[in-house]
Design a protein around this motif. Structure first.
Motif, PDB file in Angstrom:
ATOM      1  N   ARG A 100      -8.061  -1.200  -5.346  1.00  0.00           N
ATOM      2  CA  ARG A 100      -9.413  -0.865  -4.874  1.00  0.00           C
ATOM      3  C   ARG A 100     -10.308  -0.485  -6.048  1.00  0.00           C
ATOM      4  O   ARG A 100     -11.446  -0.915  -6.155  1.00  0.00           O
ATOM      5  N   ASP A 101      -9.771   0.338  -6.957  1.00  0.00           N
ATOM      6  CA  ASP A 101     -10.557   0.794  -8.102  1.00  0.00           C
ATOM      7  C   ASP A 101     -10.208   0.052  -9.391  1.00  0.00           C
ATOM      8  O   ASP A 101     -10.801   0.310 -10.433  1.00  0.00           O
TER       9      ASP A 101
ATOM     10  N   VAL B 141      -1.758   7.661  -7.566  1.00  0.00           N
ATOM     11  CA  VAL B 141      -2.183   6.902  -6.387  1.00  0.00           C
ATOM     12  C   VAL B 141      -1.958   7.796  -5.172  1.00  0.00           C
ATOM     13  O   VAL B 141      -1.078   8.656  -5.156  1.00  0.00           O
TER      14      VAL B 141
ATOM     15  N   HIS C 281      -0.034  13.292  -4.102  1.00  0.00           N
ATOM     16  CA  HIS C 281      -0.026  11.931  -4.651  1.00  0.00           C
ATOM     17  C   HIS C 281       1.380  11.339  -4.531  1.00  0.00           C
ATOM     18  O   HIS C 281       2.316  12.027  -4.149  1.00  0.00           O
TER      19      HIS C 281
ATOM     20  N   SER D 271       0.847  -1.188   0.000  1.00  0.00           N
ATOM     21  CA  SER D 271       0.000   0.000   0.000  1.00  0.00           C
ATOM     22  C   SER D 271       0.886   1.242   0.000  1.00  0.00           C
ATOM     23  O   SER D 271       2.064   1.186   0.362  1.00  0.00           O
TER      24      SER D 271
ATOM     25  N   GLN E 264      -3.557  -0.123  -8.843  1.00  0.00           N
ATOM     26  CA  GLN E 264      -4.313   0.309  -7.676  1.00  0.00           C
ATOM     27  C   GLN E 264      -5.504  -0.645  -7.634  1.00  0.00           C
ATOM     28  O   GLN E 264      -6.316  -0.677  -8.562  1.00  0.00           O
TER      29      GLN E 264
ATOM     30  N   ASP F 143      -3.570   3.946  -0.566  1.00  0.00           N
ATOM     31  CA  ASP F 143      -4.151   3.148  -1.649  1.00  0.00           C
ATOM     32  C   ASP F 143      -3.551   1.746  -1.660  1.00  0.00           C
ATOM     33  O   ASP F 143      -2.323   1.580  -1.530  1.00  0.00           O
TER      34      ASP F 143
END
Length: 159
Positions: A100-101, A70, A22, A11, A98, A74
């Protein structure tokens, strides 16, 4: 049967965030270098190989494509695929996703040269390793490439 590409998860550390909020570009390269090197063990050229043989792979060229940002915290996955190999060179593609998305945040092509650490000179891969790398290249070719990916680095320089 198609084998999965070597991968691992991590992460975004808040310490990697820059003034724009970012992950800083240098940290992408750091992840590709540090975590990618750990994944190379799964294809036969990691630290255990270096410790056993006093040989390793030197990075000769890289191309990084920063595709989407990111943010701190994340969830990420890094995977590596071998694109091509010959008697002394290895070309791989690393993908940082990434999770999660579900998007590819960055890719890095890396051209490496097999080197004897005692002589500091290029040296052919041992035959068994060269065969393993060739098999792995063929297995990885069965996996789809990231959408929009276009290879930029050649295995050998143009003549």
């Amino acid at each position: 049967m198609t084998l999965a590409l070597p991968s691992t998860t991590l992460s975004v550390d808040p310490a990697w965030i820059d003034e724009y909020g970012h992950m800083n570009a240098a940290h992408y390269v750091g992840i590709f270098d540090r975590v990618g090197f750990q994944l190379l063990r799964e294809v036969g050229v990691g630290l255990d190989y270096t410790e056993a043989t006093r040989c390793g792979i030197y990075t000769m060229n890289v191309h990084v494509a920063y595709l989407r940002e990111v943010l701190a915290g994340d969830p990420l996955a890094l995977r590596i695929r071998l694109l091509e190999a010959d008697d002394k060179r290895l070309l791989c593609l690393m993908e940082l996703m990434q999770t999660r998305d579900g998007y590819v945040a960055a890719t890095m092509e890396q051209l490496s040269l097999h080197v004897d650490l005692d002589t500091r000179r290029a040296k052919p891969f041992p035959p068994e390793l060269a065969q393993r790398l060739a098999r792995t290249v063929a297995e990885h070719a069965a996996q789809p490439l990231p959408q929009g990916y276009r290879r930029l680095l050649p295995l050998k320089p143009p003549r």
